[in-house]
Design an enzyme around this catalytic site. Sequence first.
Site, PDB file in Angstrom:
ATOM      1  N   SER A  35       0.811  -1.237  -0.046  1.00 35.53           N
ATOM      2  CA  SER A  35      -0.018   0.056  -0.012  1.00 35.53           C
ATOM      3  C   SER A  35       1.039   1.357   0.020  1.00 35.53           C
ATOM      4  CB  SER A  35      -1.014   0.067   1.258  1.00 35.53           C
ATOM      5  OG  SER A  35      -0.252  -0.090   2.421  1.00 35.53           O
ATOM      6  N   SER A 126       8.256   4.897  18.247  1.00 34.55           N
ATOM      7  CA  SER A 126       8.645   6.129  17.812  1.00 34.55           C
ATOM      8  C   SER A 126       8.880   7.030  18.773  1.00 34.55           C
ATOM      9  CB  SER A 126       7.638   6.763  16.950  1.00 34.55           C
ATOM     10  OG  SER A 126       7.886   8.141  16.733  1.00 34.55           O
ATOM     11  N   THR A 128       7.580   9.701  19.085  1.00 32.60           N
ATOM     12  CA  THR A 128       6.674  10.421  19.131  1.00 32.60           C
ATOM     13  C   THR A 128       5.635  10.178  20.438  1.00 32.60           C
ATOM     14  OG1 THR A 128       4.489  11.152  17.892  1.00 32.60           O
ATOM     15  CG2 THR A 128       5.081   8.936  17.829  1.00 32.60           C
ATOM     16  N   TYR A 151      -1.778   9.117  14.829  1.00 29.06           N
ATOM     17  CA  TYR A 151      -0.716   8.298  14.758  1.00 29.06           C
ATOM     18  C   TYR A 151       0.086   8.213  15.892  1.00 29.06           C
ATOM     19  CZ  TYR A 151       4.195   7.596  13.454  1.00 29.06           C
ATOM     20  OH  TYR A 151       5.591   6.999  13.611  1.00 29.06           O
ATOM     21  N   LYS A 155       0.783   4.489  18.306  1.00 32.57           N
ATOM     22  CA  LYS A 155       2.333   3.865  18.794  1.00 32.57           C
ATOM     23  C   LYS A 155       2.087   3.700  20.409  1.00 32.57           C
ATOM     24  CE  LYS A 155       4.203   3.542  15.047  1.00 32.57           C
ATOM     25  NZ  LYS A 155       4.136   2.185  14.310  1.00 32.57           N
ATOM     26  N   ARG A 233      16.619  18.013  15.783  1.00 30.64           N
ATOM     27  CA  ARG A 233      15.968  16.742  16.074  1.00 30.64           C
ATOM     28  C   ARG A 233      17.254  15.820  15.925  1.00 30.64           C
ATOM     29  NH1 ARG A 233      12.154  19.029  16.461  1.00 30.64           N
ATOM     30  NH2 ARG A 233      10.128  19.134  15.550  1.00 30.64           N
TER      31      ARG A 233
HETATM   32  C1  UD1 Z   1       7.874  13.884  11.988  1.00 28.99           C
HETATM   33  C2  UD1 Z   1       6.656  13.432  12.524  1.00 28.99           C
HETATM   34  C3  UD1 Z   1       6.704  12.721  13.780  1.00 28.99           C
HETATM   35  C4  UD1 Z   1       7.463  11.096  13.114  1.00 28.99           C
HETATM   36  C5  UD1 Z   1       8.643  11.457  12.411  1.00 28.99           C
HETATM   37  C6  UD1 Z   1       9.084  10.154  11.600  1.00 28.99           C
HETATM   38  C7  UD1 Z   1       5.282  15.568  12.361  1.00 28.99           C
HETATM   39  C8  UD1 Z   1       4.818  16.821  13.115  1.00 28.99           C
HETATM   40  N1  UD1 Z   1       5.914  14.829  13.081  1.00 28.99           N
HETATM   41  O1  UD1 Z   1       8.690  14.183  12.972  1.00 28.99           O
HETATM   42  O2  UD1 Z   1       5.581  12.090  14.296  1.00 28.99           O
HETATM   43  O3  UD1 Z   1       7.824  10.189  13.849  1.00 28.99           O
HETATM   44  O4  UD1 Z   1       8.301  12.590  11.530  1.00 28.99           O
HETATM   45  O5  UD1 Z   1      10.000  10.504  10.675  1.00 28.99           O
HETATM   46  O6  UD1 Z   1       5.216  15.319  11.321  1.00 28.99           O
HETATM   47  N2  UD1 Z   1      11.113  20.828   8.390  1.00 28.99           N
HETATM   48  C9  UD1 Z   1      11.225  22.000   7.548  1.00 28.99           C
HETATM   49  N3  UD1 Z   1      10.753  21.955   6.275  1.00 28.99           N
HETATM   50  C10 UD1 Z   1      10.246  20.831   5.778  1.00 28.99           C
HETATM   51  C11 UD1 Z   1       9.817  19.682   6.632  1.00 28.99           C
HETATM   52  C12 UD1 Z   1      10.407  19.642   7.944  1.00 28.99           C
HETATM   53  O7  UD1 Z   1      11.863  22.928   8.097  1.00 28.99           O
HETATM   54  O8  UD1 Z   1       9.661  21.046   4.725  1.00 28.99           O
HETATM   55  C13 UD1 Z   1      11.493  20.925   9.777  1.00 28.99           C
HETATM   56  C14 UD1 Z   1      10.624  20.416  10.661  1.00 28.99           C
HETATM   57  O9  UD1 Z   1      10.021  21.836  11.195  1.00 28.99           O
HETATM   58  C15 UD1 Z   1      11.208  19.945  11.797  1.00 28.99           C
HETATM   59  C16 UD1 Z   1      12.633  19.184  11.257  1.00 28.99           C
HETATM   60  O10 UD1 Z   1      12.594  19.762   9.649  1.00 28.99           O
HETATM   61  O11 UD1 Z   1      11.750  20.851  12.629  1.00 28.99           O
HETATM   62  C17 UD1 Z   1      12.123  17.622  10.906  1.00 28.99           C
HETATM   63  O12 UD1 Z   1      10.743  17.609  10.412  1.00 28.99           O
HETATM   64  P1  UD1 Z   1      10.314  16.080   9.782  1.00 28.99           P
HETATM   65  O13 UD1 Z   1      11.256  15.451   9.035  1.00 28.99           O
HETATM   66  O14 UD1 Z   1       9.056  16.275   9.402  1.00 28.99           O
HETATM   67  O15 UD1 Z   1      10.450  15.300  11.293  1.00 28.99           O
HETATM   68  P2  UD1 Z   1       9.378  15.575  12.545  1.00 28.99           P
HETATM   69  O16 UD1 Z   1       8.645  16.773  12.529  1.00 28.99           O
HETATM   70  O17 UD1 Z   1      10.626  15.460  13.702  1.00 28.99           O
END
Ligand code: UD1
Length: 340
Positions: A35, A126, A128, A151, A155, A233
């Site tokens: 899927s 996770s 999370t 989600y 978990k 992160r």
């Molecule tokens: C996200 C999920 C989390 C999941 C994890 C797994 C959300 C709110 N959280 O975490 O539940 O377990 O992925 O991979 O979706 N960022 C940007 N620009 C972008 C994308 C991200 O600046 O286009 C920043 C975000 O603000 C964050 C960081 O990059 O600070 C990481 O983002 P992301 O990869 O989405 O991970 P999480 O938010 O930590």
Amino acid sequence: MDKILVTGGLGFIGSHTVVELQNEGFEVVVIDDLSNSSIDVLHGITSITGKTPIFEKLDLKDKSKVKKFFKAHQDIKGVIHFAASKAVGESVQKPLMYYENNINTLVYVLHEVCNLLEANVIFSSSCTVYGQADVMPITEDAPIKPAESPYGNTKQIGEEIIRDTCNVVQSLKAISLRYFNPIGAHPSAKIGELPIGVPQNLVPFITQTAAGLRDCLSVFGDDYPTADGTCIRDYIHVVDLAKAHVVALQRLLKGQNKSNYETFNVGTGVGSSVLEVIQSFERVTGLSLNYKIAPRREGDVTQAYADTTKANLELGWRAKSTLDDAMKSAWLWEKHIRNL
Ligand code: UD1
């Protein structure tokens, strides 16, 4: 050669784990409903390891089919359960789909696992589950705060279901691995992440922008209370994460677990800001990334990184790759799938 079932074994983390299991000599059976994955991943795994895992296209929501599958594979010694949906935003829109995909399937699998002679389970959890953690780095005994999305709730509930079952089924042993932010791809560039549609996660968005699929990366907020104002992160190379699964499984198979339900953080222990990730990408590729500062994204926490002491000491596992290694592999993979 122990037979191990990997559910969701053609997904991003699942496929890398299948490779590491086969490299360690395990016989692997993969279940996947395709899927959110492609059958081509099976060829990637074969091409890296020289072995094709047994593959069954099966929807784990079909209880009778799950039963039938386990009847035919009673010699399974361990199950690594990845199969689940994982998009936070989608889970808010479609909570029932998430509870059905992530909870029902876990219950059906556990039912059958409990009937096996050897019931060893690794659960794909996770960070999370910690929600908005107050103290950094995050240890395994940090409080489990209310989930921020359906989600995240699946978990938390998934972990509780396994813990409660371990309390009463003496033959069942399980480990929940709480992943931080998995990124990168196999260094061979034969398997990697395959986001459907516009990526929500940072690293695939970076590589797709550099590949010309997206115009510009939005950095969500530069006014957080961190050194450069962007969120922090714990980015872990997917191959390191895959290896953590093998080590955790071996712990159960060898009976080295301290109780029949355990949890471990799987991260690097190092926090990196969004701008540091971009700088790493630019450093290892020699490219200049088109990005702009945008407003904060709702629901983002300022920082989340792991205390990995427990995994380091008890599992004897430690992440080896650097952020640069991971970004390099992510770019090699993006170039491979875009024929660049
Ligand atoms: C996200 C999920 C989390 C999941 C994890 C797994 C959300 C709110 N959280 O975490 O539940 O377990 O992925 O991979 O979706 N960022 C940007 N620009 C972008 C994308 C991200 O600046 O286009 C920043 C975000 O603000 C964050 C960081 O990059 O600070 C990481 O983002 P992301 O990869 O989405 O991970 P999480 O938010 O930590």
